[in-house]
Enzyme design. Structure first.
Site, PDB file in Angstrom:
ATOM      1  N   GLY A  29       5.214  12.647  -9.385  1.00  0.00           N
ATOM      2  CA  GLY A  29       3.997  12.585 -10.190  1.00  0.00           C
ATOM      3  C   GLY A  29       3.924  11.210 -10.808  1.00  0.00           C
ATOM      4  O   GLY A  29       4.960  10.617 -11.120  1.00  0.00           O
ATOM      5  N   ARG A 103      -2.832  23.138  -8.755  1.00  0.00           N
ATOM      6  CA  ARG A 103      -2.402  22.788 -10.117  1.00  0.00           C
ATOM      7  C   ARG A 103      -3.294  23.428 -11.182  1.00  0.00           C
ATOM      8  O   ARG A 103      -3.155  23.103 -12.375  1.00  0.00           O
ATOM      9  CB  ARG A 103      -2.375  21.268 -10.292  1.00  0.00           C
ATOM     10  CG  ARG A 103      -3.755  20.675 -10.334  1.00  0.00           C
ATOM     11  CD  ARG A 103      -3.896  19.194 -10.226  1.00  0.00           C
ATOM     12  NE  ARG A 103      -2.868  18.309 -10.671  1.00  0.00           N
ATOM     13  CZ  ARG A 103      -2.813  17.027 -10.289  1.00  0.00           C
ATOM     14  NH1 ARG A 103      -3.733  16.541  -9.469  1.00  0.00           N
ATOM     15  NH2 ARG A 103      -1.872  16.225 -10.733  1.00  0.00           N
ATOM     16  N   ARG A 167      -8.480   9.221 -10.571  1.00  0.00           N
ATOM     17  CA  ARG A 167      -8.517  10.239  -9.518  1.00  0.00           C
ATOM     18  C   ARG A 167      -9.712  11.153  -9.771  1.00  0.00           C
ATOM     19  O   ARG A 167      -9.619  12.111 -10.538  1.00  0.00           O
ATOM     20  CB  ARG A 167      -7.206  11.033  -9.496  1.00  0.00           C
ATOM     21  CG  ARG A 167      -5.973  10.200  -9.207  1.00  0.00           C
ATOM     22  CD  ARG A 167      -5.994   9.645  -7.789  1.00  0.00           C
ATOM     23  NE  ARG A 167      -4.792   8.868  -7.488  1.00  0.00           N
ATOM     24  CZ  ARG A 167      -4.713   7.555  -7.625  1.00  0.00           C
ATOM     25  NH1 ARG A 167      -5.762   6.864  -8.064  1.00  0.00           N
ATOM     26  NH2 ARG A 167      -3.595   6.918  -7.327  1.00  0.00           N
ATOM     27  N   ASP A 229      -2.664  -8.636  -2.558  1.00  0.00           N
ATOM     28  CA  ASP A 229      -3.258  -9.836  -3.161  1.00  0.00           C
ATOM     29  C   ASP A 229      -2.633 -10.193  -4.497  1.00  0.00           C
ATOM     30  O   ASP A 229      -3.106 -11.123  -5.168  1.00  0.00           O
ATOM     31  CB  ASP A 229      -4.770  -9.651  -3.323  1.00  0.00           C
ATOM     32  CG  ASP A 229      -5.484  -9.623  -1.976  1.00  0.00           C
ATOM     33  OD1 ASP A 229      -5.025 -10.319  -1.053  1.00  0.00           O
ATOM     34  OD2 ASP A 229      -6.476  -8.891  -1.850  1.00  0.00           O
ATOM     35  N   ALA A 257       3.601   2.846  -5.073  1.00  0.00           N
ATOM     36  CA  ALA A 257       3.681   1.379  -5.173  1.00  0.00           C
ATOM     37  C   ALA A 257       3.336   0.916  -6.587  1.00  0.00           C
ATOM     38  O   ALA A 257       4.071   0.139  -7.207  1.00  0.00           O
ATOM     39  CB  ALA A 257       2.747   0.733  -4.148  1.00  0.00           C
ATOM     40  N   GLY A 258       2.206   1.393  -7.110  1.00  0.00           N
ATOM     41  CA  GLY A 258       1.809   0.996  -8.454  1.00  0.00           C
ATOM     42  C   GLY A 258       2.720   1.552  -9.525  1.00  0.00           C
ATOM     43  O   GLY A 258       3.046   0.863 -10.502  1.00  0.00           O
ATOM     44  N   ASP A 259       3.171   2.799  -9.360  1.00  0.00           N
ATOM     45  CA  ASP A 259       4.066   3.413 -10.346  1.00  0.00           C
ATOM     46  C   ASP A 259       5.387   2.653 -10.432  1.00  0.00           C
ATOM     47  O   ASP A 259       5.928   2.436 -11.517  1.00  0.00           O
ATOM     48  CB  ASP A 259       4.353   4.867  -9.967  1.00  0.00           C
ATOM     49  CG  ASP A 259       3.093   5.696  -9.791  1.00  0.00           C
ATOM     50  OD1 ASP A 259       2.081   5.388 -10.439  1.00  0.00           O
ATOM     51  OD2 ASP A 259       3.135   6.658  -8.996  1.00  0.00           O
TER      52      ASP A 259
END
Length: 304
Positions: A29, A103, A167, A229, A257-259
């Site tokens: 998560g 969920r 989201r 980028d 990737a961002g987390d």
């Protein structure tokens, strides 16, 4: 200097294909992923705690056991009798991942219902981290409770970190989604938006526009992630700078990737690194993560 990071949100049961009609169970998560990479990258004397609500079922117990084994504190997690964690299934087709979610009755939707417990948890931390997904799973009154405590923490001088992580499927309307994301930003001192999200949902023409919009909302420090980028940084009154991404030969899986960038970035920042050094470290962590399958990879695979 030792301290404590408190990550607030939802950890879900993850089911992925294991071949021959079998499924593999895991836990992941967005805010938990960041806590995982923070634990791997932060100094050992920093405490990393996760704040959520789970059920009293065996799956919830397995989830908490996994967190504890990873060195992530669970003493503040709320357990709600009769509830269970949310669940999602990953389906792969021609190398592309799609996600199916269950969920609606997840315990994490109740994480901000006890305002006193939430306040005590946030007061115990030096850094408070939450996301747009955290806000998106909550009822409006619970959103108000969480944002009130985040604003209070910001006023107290704590580092309040917000990743908008937009989201749309979580929200009842686009208007409410955008307003709440902006309210989340106003409650933070550091925002970590992803440009792809900001371009699609807010209409930003470039990273500079994203920086300007978050600054106008009262966010002191803004880090705009833009995948291959690189990263655009605007800290305080310092000039806006750009830090390139770390190139990889072959991208296997961009999940988390961002987390993972966020966890690596915050780790270097608390060690005294400059924002540019922190962004470079976050980019190096994310580059390792996207070369492997899954949201969570072994800390042994990460750059030291």
């Amino acid at each position: 200097m030792a301290g404590k990071l408190l990550s607030i949100g939802e950890c879900m049961v993850e089911l992925s294909q294991a071949g021959e009609g079998l499924l593999r169970k895991g836990f992941a998560g967005d805010t938990f992923n960041t806590a995982w990479y923070a634990r791997a990258c932060f100094p050992a004397d920093w405490q990393i705690d996760y704040f959520t609500a789970v059920g009293d079922d065996p799956m919830s117990s397995d989830m908490l056991s996994m967190m504890n084994a990873a060195g992530i504190g669970t003493s503040l997690v709320i357990r709600i009798p009769g509830k269970t964690p949310g669940l999602y299934l990953i389906t792969l087709k021609d190398g592309e991942r799609t996600f199916s979610y269950w969920r609606d009755t997840a315990a994490a939707k109740k994480l901000a219902d006890d305002a006193d417990h939430l306040r005590a948890a946030i007061e115990s931390a030096d850094i408070v981290y939450f996301s747009g997904i955290t806000l998106g799973i909550l009822a409006p009154e619970a959103v108000d409770t969480l944002l009130s405590e985040a604003r209070r923490a910001k006023a107290m001088g704590k580092m309040v970190v917000f990743d908008p992580n937009i989201r749309p499927r979580l929200w009842p309307s686009k208007e409410y989604m955008l307003k709440t994301i902006e309210d989340g930003a106003r409650a933070s001192s550091l925002a970590l938006p992803s440009f792809d999200d900001e371009k699609v949902h807010f209409g930003d023409k470039d990273e500079q526009a994203t920086v300007a919009r978050y600054k106008a909302l009262g966010v002191e420090n803004v880090v705009v992630k833009n995948g291959p980028d690189g990263v655009t940084l605007a800290f305080g009154s310092e000039p806006v700078i750009h830090v390139p991404a770390v190139k990889v030969d072959k991208v296997i899986d961009t999940t988390s990737a961002g987390d993972s960038f966020n966890g690596g970035f915050l780790a270097r920042l608390v060690e005294g690194g400059t924002p540019a050094e922190a962004a470079a470290h976050g980019a190096a962590v994310a580059a390792r993560v996207i070369c492997h399958h899954g949201a969570l990879i072994s800390p042994d695979l990460l750059p030291k």
